[in-house]
Write an enzyme that holds these catalytic residues in place. Structure first.
Site, mmCIF file in Angstrom:
data_model
loop_
_atom_site.group_PDB
_atom_site.id
_atom_site.type_symbol
_atom_site.label_atom_id
_atom_site.label_comp_id
_atom_site.label_asym_id
_atom_site.label_seq_id
_atom_site.Cartn_x
_atom_site.Cartn_y
_atom_site.Cartn_z
ATOM 1 N N ARG A 183 -20.672 15.031 56.659
ATOM 2 C CA ARG A 183 -20.421 13.399 56.373
ATOM 3 C C ARG A 183 -19.021 13.071 57.006
ATOM 4 O O ARG A 183 -17.823 13.969 56.329
ATOM 5 C CB ARG A 183 -20.830 13.011 55.253
ATOM 6 C CG ARG A 183 -22.209 13.290 54.802
ATOM 7 C CD ARG A 183 -22.191 12.687 53.268
ATOM 8 N NE ARG A 183 -23.635 12.744 52.949
ATOM 9 C CZ ARG A 183 -24.534 13.748 52.425
ATOM 10 N NH1 ARG A 183 -24.096 15.060 52.786
ATOM 11 N NH2 ARG A 183 -25.811 13.449 52.355
ATOM 12 N N HIS A 186 -17.102 11.084 52.225
ATOM 13 C CA HIS A 186 -18.143 11.524 51.236
ATOM 14 C C HIS A 186 -18.804 12.913 51.720
ATOM 15 O O HIS A 186 -20.067 13.004 51.333
ATOM 16 C CB HIS A 186 -19.208 10.466 50.989
ATOM 17 C CG HIS A 186 -18.808 9.188 50.679
ATOM 18 N ND1 HIS A 186 -18.562 8.947 49.314
ATOM 19 C CD2 HIS A 186 -18.130 7.994 51.280
ATOM 20 C CE1 HIS A 186 -18.287 7.588 49.124
ATOM 21 N NE2 HIS A 186 -17.982 7.120 50.321
ATOM 22 N N ARG A 232 -27.010 10.790 44.640
ATOM 23 C CA ARG A 232 -25.859 11.706 45.039
ATOM 24 C C ARG A 232 -24.280 11.329 44.654
ATOM 25 O O ARG A 232 -24.092 10.117 45.110
ATOM 26 C CB ARG A 232 -25.670 11.883 46.496
ATOM 27 C CG ARG A 232 -25.056 13.159 47.098
ATOM 28 C CD ARG A 232 -25.144 13.128 48.824
ATOM 29 N NE ARG A 232 -24.161 14.387 49.139
ATOM 30 C CZ ARG A 232 -22.746 13.949 49.663
ATOM 31 N NH1 ARG A 232 -22.776 12.623 49.510
ATOM 32 N NH2 ARG A 232 -21.907 14.742 49.847
ATOM 33 N N ASN A 276 -20.349 2.999 44.608
ATOM 34 C CA ASN A 276 -18.915 3.765 44.353
ATOM 35 C C ASN A 276 -19.064 3.474 42.692
ATOM 36 O O ASN A 276 -19.838 2.531 42.169
ATOM 37 C CB ASN A 276 -17.733 3.354 44.955
ATOM 38 C CG ASN A 276 -17.812 3.785 46.403
ATOM 39 O OD1 ASN A 276 -18.301 4.665 46.909
ATOM 40 N ND2 ASN A 276 -16.707 3.065 47.271
ATOM 41 N N PHE A 331 -12.994 -0.216 58.972
ATOM 42 C CA PHE A 331 -13.523 1.156 58.124
ATOM 43 C C PHE A 331 -12.584 2.422 58.897
ATOM 44 O O PHE A 331 -11.998 3.115 58.263
ATOM 45 C CB PHE A 331 -14.802 1.254 57.942
ATOM 46 C CG PHE A 331 -15.189 2.268 56.970
ATOM 47 C CD1 PHE A 331 -15.044 2.280 55.805
ATOM 48 C CD2 PHE A 331 -15.864 3.623 57.572
ATOM 49 C CE1 PHE A 331 -15.301 3.293 54.829
ATOM 50 C CE2 PHE A 331 -16.084 4.586 56.768
ATOM 51 C CZ PHE A 331 -15.965 4.453 55.471
ATOM 52 N N ARG A 347 -21.880 -2.169 57.379
ATOM 53 C CA ARG A 347 -22.359 -0.901 56.999
ATOM 54 C C ARG A 347 -23.888 -0.622 57.330
ATOM 55 O O ARG A 347 -24.310 0.261 57.624
ATOM 56 C CB ARG A 347 -22.250 -0.992 55.299
ATOM 57 C CG ARG A 347 -20.796 -0.925 54.831
ATOM 58 C CD ARG A 347 -20.881 -1.019 53.313
ATOM 59 N NE ARG A 347 -21.403 0.378 52.769
ATOM 60 C CZ ARG A 347 -21.753 0.549 51.350
ATOM 61 N NH1 ARG A 347 -21.798 -0.371 50.418
ATOM 62 N NH2 ARG A 347 -21.953 1.658 51.085
ATOM 63 N N TYR A 384 -24.620 3.146 58.713
ATOM 64 C CA TYR A 384 -25.271 4.301 58.075
ATOM 65 C C TYR A 384 -26.388 4.923 58.822
ATOM 66 O O TYR A 384 -26.543 6.152 59.081
ATOM 67 C CB TYR A 384 -25.731 3.918 56.709
ATOM 68 C CG TYR A 384 -24.589 3.547 55.776
ATOM 69 C CD1 TYR A 384 -23.929 2.679 55.834
ATOM 70 C CD2 TYR A 384 -24.512 4.827 54.830
ATOM 71 C CE1 TYR A 384 -22.823 2.403 55.089
ATOM 72 C CE2 TYR A 384 -23.510 4.526 54.034
ATOM 73 C CZ TYR A 384 -22.399 3.321 53.919
ATOM 74 O OH TYR A 384 -21.404 3.332 53.123
ATOM 75 N N ARG A 417 -25.549 13.166 62.411
ATOM 76 C CA ARG A 417 -25.547 14.304 61.345
ATOM 77 C C ARG A 417 -26.978 15.043 61.539
ATOM 78 O O ARG A 417 -27.263 16.268 61.365
ATOM 79 C CB ARG A 417 -25.512 14.048 59.985
ATOM 80 C CG ARG A 417 -24.345 13.777 59.731
ATOM 81 C CD ARG A 417 -23.965 13.619 57.850
ATOM 82 N NE ARG A 417 -24.998 12.878 57.090
ATOM 83 C CZ ARG A 417 -25.569 13.482 56.156
ATOM 84 N NH1 ARG A 417 -25.411 14.820 55.835
ATOM 85 N NH2 ARG A 417 -26.562 12.928 55.624
HETATM 86 FE FE1 HDD Z 1 -19.634 4.320 53.334
HETATM 87 C C1 HDD Z 1 -21.181 7.380 53.191
HETATM 88 C C2 HDD Z 1 -20.108 4.181 49.738
HETATM 89 C C3 HDD Z 1 -18.085 1.155 53.074
HETATM 90 C C4 HDD Z 1 -19.663 4.283 56.652
HETATM 91 N N1 HDD Z 1 -20.467 5.340 51.793
HETATM 92 C C5 HDD Z 1 -21.089 6.683 52.117
HETATM 93 C C6 HDD Z 1 -21.463 7.272 50.720
HETATM 94 C C7 HDD Z 1 -21.394 6.495 49.817
HETATM 95 C C8 HDD Z 1 -20.633 5.368 50.564
HETATM 96 C C9 HDD Z 1 -21.486 6.662 48.286
HETATM 97 C C10 HDD Z 1 -22.062 8.577 50.561
HETATM 98 C C11 HDD Z 1 -23.626 8.672 50.662
HETATM 99 C C12 HDD Z 1 -24.121 10.039 50.500
HETATM 100 O O1 HDD Z 1 -24.308 10.380 49.239
HETATM 101 O O2 HDD Z 1 -24.748 10.564 51.366
HETATM 102 N N2 HDD Z 1 -19.185 2.989 51.789
HETATM 103 C C13 HDD Z 1 -19.375 3.137 50.384
HETATM 104 C C14 HDD Z 1 -19.022 1.792 49.736
HETATM 105 C C15 HDD Z 1 -18.675 1.077 50.562
HETATM 106 C C16 HDD Z 1 -18.554 1.894 52.021
HETATM 107 C C17 HDD Z 1 -19.523 1.413 48.307
HETATM 108 C C18 HDD Z 1 -17.849 -0.224 50.590
HETATM 109 C C19 HDD Z 1 -18.622 -1.330 49.813
HETATM 110 N N3 HDD Z 1 -19.190 2.962 54.800
HETATM 111 C C20 HDD Z 1 -18.437 1.734 54.411
HETATM 112 C C21 HDD Z 1 -18.134 1.131 55.467
HETATM 113 C C22 HDD Z 1 -18.602 1.827 56.592
HETATM 114 C C23 HDD Z 1 -19.021 3.170 55.853
HETATM 115 C C24 HDD Z 1 -17.309 -0.241 55.754
HETATM 116 C C25 HDD Z 1 -18.510 1.625 57.969
HETATM 117 C C26 HDD Z 1 -18.530 0.423 58.808
HETATM 118 N N4 HDD Z 1 -20.163 5.471 54.666
HETATM 119 C C27 HDD Z 1 -20.147 5.386 55.955
HETATM 120 C C28 HDD Z 1 -20.843 6.394 56.681
HETATM 121 C C29 HDD Z 1 -21.248 7.315 55.813
HETATM 122 C C30 HDD Z 1 -20.807 6.595 54.461
HETATM 123 C C31 HDD Z 1 -19.925 6.826 57.822
HETATM 124 C C32 HDD Z 1 -20.760 8.631 56.021
HETATM 125 C C33 HDD Z 1 -22.052 9.656 55.610
HETATM 126 C C34 HDD Z 1 -23.020 8.672 55.432
HETATM 127 O O3 HDD Z 1 -22.504 7.556 55.885
HETATM 128 O O4 HDD Z 1 -24.223 8.923 55.417
HETATM 129 O O5 HDD Z 1 -21.747 5.833 57.612
#
Ligand code: HDD
Length: 716
Positions: free
Chosen positions: A92, A95, A132, A168, A181, A378, A382, A389
């Site tokens: 990832r 995270h 998770r 979170n 981001f 978001r 995702y 992935r």
């Molecule tokens: Fe995110 C993963 C939580 C903002 C893009 N995010 C990811 C995970 C968590 C969060 C818990 C791990 C999920 C897992 O266990 O697989 N993210 C947050 C929270 C945010 C947040 C609480 C703000 C409120 N995230 C955020 C933004 C973006 C992303 C603004 C993109 C514009 N986040 C991602 C991602 C991830 C991710 C790149 C990486 C792996 C995945 O999604 O599955 O898409």
């Protein structure tokens, strides 16, 4: 003792719980794809199913005396190597490091006044979930206990489809708009030229960005607080962070924030513990979760909602769609309506945790999105990241697929598993197959919303206040929490060697509180500031301090207690405390000078004694919540061992509950003696002092109770 604790990792309890698979639709679903690697009746086969007679020698042209060339015709050998070469998938992008578990969600109060979602209205249901936890910044192989935000991502396998809350352990975020981001994460991850530091924010780029991007101010205060170093995943809050919406059967819409509050209370490490554990046991949180679940001490969280009517959207001095702001509980109380329990470990990490894929866009009827600009972005990100992935068919993977029927005209793509018979891969079709569901059949209805505005990249005025809630947070911290925050910021800025970075950060801290800024400036090496920046109105909100989340009934259940012994320990005190801890569902571990049998007082060679779980050098005090030392002649030897004294002294320094009886009292007393800070441990009286040390000159059953009571209150 050893065999008992060793069984933790392949616990019989797990098997008992597997029996529940047939009531839990998600466990029943994944069981279809599960096989047992311990099956001694199975025979080794290739992936195409033919039985293999030799898996240790590549087919070669050889004789007994002469090894010859390997043959490419060996399909089994080639398959083994090819499979191995392709075992990794992209980690990832954030995270990357995490751990997950299965569980259930039960609703005890219907929220039908605000939503029509079955999962939030039907109190007779038990909804399977997968949760998770993660750190944000570190790579997949980094350490669990680093200072970081923790992910709290919950997948509810509801009867109406999957609902993901990708949250979170901190209720706000660094940015208001998803477009930032990439900048945030690039600035926080290892610096690009040398790729350091790993899993840490203590570097120039991170703090440079924090200053220049002032909307992050509130969030960095949270991340630097004790929330950034949780004791356990089981002792953290979870927050949906973004503002979502709920729509009830009448079509009325509400804004909502989601909360998970741990029944074990919110607890954190002290920084020294977290730092040491990152090296001593990088898997500490992962093991802690596994251990508690496999021992049957299931972690639970109360689930709550904060809701606002649509008409209240503009009633506050902050924008309710701004993810850098909390809705203070005094203004919008949390209504607790359900409970989430984790009660089953995964069987295989890769298929059930690494391949778990969450998406904020996964909602079910009755739940929707607000115009929160972070959430909107978001929703795009995702889905996209899962394709990279896991491939386009990521939602078919066992851990991700819903428990309700899935039917549509999506087809093909790499690694498609579902076989859909017939010709109807479009809509409308002459068979009328898989038509869209009417609302009365449970079809998702987008809330009709009138939208007017000007196409622009601006945000509303209220988004521009970046400081008030950072002040609110600071003002609401207890004195020890403030001390910890100052130390954390002092540590981080000490790791920045560019004066532009740390000097400016002191300016930012002045906007929050001048005393905070002065204390940090001293540690950072910046000039001491003299003037408060923005006026601080002194507002407070109780729910922002972790002290508000002390467990209503403190419990020692699932706390790890080290019992230190050597040859000649007092068996009465030892057995009494061990049994009392077990009865209270704590996890006692016996630590001795060796892992072979240690003899009790009065026992001679060949005696039963006890076999320690670990030896003094194998573990460290950091891995336990509390230590106990029974009296007995063994103290004569133990008190001369530097490592044992260090165990006690370090635990004392980390504010842990320490218990001792008989001769051990003096060992503890000497080990913990610090100028002007001793505790009184005298004679045969139980003495409980304010530093969490419980001693009893004589081994009396009441003193065991005291130890346990003190351990319950440890670190609160
Ligand atoms: Fe995110 C993963 C939580 C903002 C893009 N995010 C990811 C995970 C968590 C969060 C818990 C791990 C999920 C897992 O266990 O697989 N993210 C947050 C929270 C945010 C947040 C609480 C703000 C409120 N995230 C955020 C933004 C973006 C992303 C603004 C993109 C514009 N986040 C991602 C991602 C991830 C991710 C790149 C990486 C792996 C995945 O999604 O599955 O898409």
């Amino acid at each position: 003792m050893q065999t008992e604790m060793a069984s933790t990792l392949s616990s019989g309890l797990q098997k008992v719980m597997d029996g529940a698979a047939f009531q839990n639709p998600k466990l029943a679903d994944i069981s279809k794809d599960t096989k047992d690697s311990h099956d001694s009746n199975a025979r080794l086969t290739t992936d195409w199913g033919s039985k293999v007679s030799d898996t240790d020698h590549w087919l070669t042209v050889s004789t007994e005396d002469q090894y010859g060339p390997a043959l490419l015709e060996d399909g089994h050998a080639r398959e083994k190597i090819h499979r191995f070469d392709h075992e990794r998938i992209p980690e990832r992008v954030v995270h990357a490091r995490g751990a997950g578990a299965f569980g259930t969600f039960k609703l005890y109060e219907s929220a039908q006044d605000v939503t029509s979602a079955g999962v939030l209205t039907d109190t007779s249901r038990t909804t399977p979930v997968f949760l998770r936890f993660s750190t944000v910044l570190g790579s997949r192989g980094s350490a669990d206990t680093v200072r970081d935000v923790r992910g709290f991502a919950v997948k509810f396998y509801t009867e109406e489809g999957n609902w993901d809350i990708v949250g979170n352990d901190i209720p706000v975020f660094f940015i208001q708009d998803a477009i930032k981001f990439t900048d945030l994460i690039h600035a926080a991850k290892p610096e690009p030229d040398v790729e350091v530091p790993q899993a840490q924010t203590a570097h120039n780029n991170f703090w440079d960005f924090q200053y220049l991007h002032s909307e992050a101010t509130h969030m960095f205060m949270w991340a630097m607080s004790d929330r950034g170093i949780p004791r356990s995943y089981r002792m953290m809050q979870g927050f949906g962070v973004n503002t979502y919406t709920l729509t009830n059967a009448k079509g009325e819409r509400h804004f909502v924030k989601f909360h998970f509050t741990p029944t074990l209370g919110v607890h954190s490490f002290v920084w020294d513990e977290a730092l040491k554990l990152a090296g001593q046991d990088p898997d500490f949180h992962r093991k802690d979760l596994y251990e508690a679940i496999s021992q049957g001490v299931f972690p639970t969280w109360k689930f709550g909602i904060q809701t606002l009517e649509e008409s209240q959207e503009h009633d506050f001095d902050f924008d309710i769609l701004d993810a850098t702001k909390v809705w203070p509980e005094e203004m919008v109380p949390i209504r607790y309506i359900g409970e989430l329990e984790l009660n089953r470990n995964v069987d295989e990490y890769f298929t059930q945790t690494e391949q778990a894929a969450f998406a904020t866009g996964h909602v079910v009827p009755g739940i929707g999105f607000s115009d929160d600009p972070l959430l909107q972005g978001r929703n795009f990100s995702y889905f996209d990241t899962q394709v990279s992935r896991l491939g386009i068919n990521w939602e078919e993977l066992p851990i991700n697929r819903p428990v309700c029927p899935v039917m549509n005209q999506n087809r093909d793509g790499q690694k498609r598993h579902t076989i859909t018979k017939g010709k109807a891969n479009y809509w409308p079709n002459r068979w009328e197959s898989a038509p869209p569901a009417k609302p009365s059949e449970g079809g998702y209805v987008d809330h009709p919303e009138k939208v007017a505005g000007i196409k622009t990249r601006l945000k509303s005025q209220k988004f521009k206040d970046h400081i008030s809630q950072a002040q609110l947070f600071w003002n609401s911290q207890s004195p020890p929490e403030k001390m910890h925050l100052i130390s954390a910021l002092g540590f981080e800025l000490d790791h920045c060697d560019d004066p532009v970075v740390y000097n400016r950060m002191i300016e930012r801290l002045c906007d929050i509180d001048i005393e905070l800024a002065q204390a940090v400036a001293e540690k950072a090496g910046a000039p001491t500031p003299t003037k408060q920046g923005k006026p601080n109105a002194g507002n407070q909100s109780a729910g922002l301090s972790i002290t508000a989340y002390n467990a209503p009934k403190p419990t020692i259940a699932s706390r790890r207690v080290a019992i230190l012994i050597g040859d000649g320990y007092d068996p009465v005190a030892f057995n009494g405390v061990y049994a009392a801890l077990k009865a209270a569902k704590a996890f006692p571990f016996v630590i001795g000078p060796k892992r072979q049998t240690v003899l009790a007082e009065g026992e001679s060679k060949g005696g039963k004694g006890v076999q320690p779980d670990h030896h003094f050098e194998g573990m460290r005090s950091t891995m336990f919540d509390s230590i106990f030392i029974p009296g007995g002649p063994h103290i004569e030897t133990l008190r001369k061992q530097g490592r044992v004294v260090h165990w006690v002294r370090e635990a004392f320094g980390h504010l842990k509950a320490i218990g001792a009886t008989g001769e051990a009292v003096n060992l503890v007393k000497t080990a913990c003696e610090v100028d002007g800070m001793t505790f009184s441990a005298a004679g045969s009286h139980d003495v409980v002092d304010s530093y969490g040390v419980v001693t009893a000159g004589a081994a009396k059953p009441e003193s065991f109770k005291e130890t346990i009571n003190m351990a319950k209150g440890a670190k609160d």
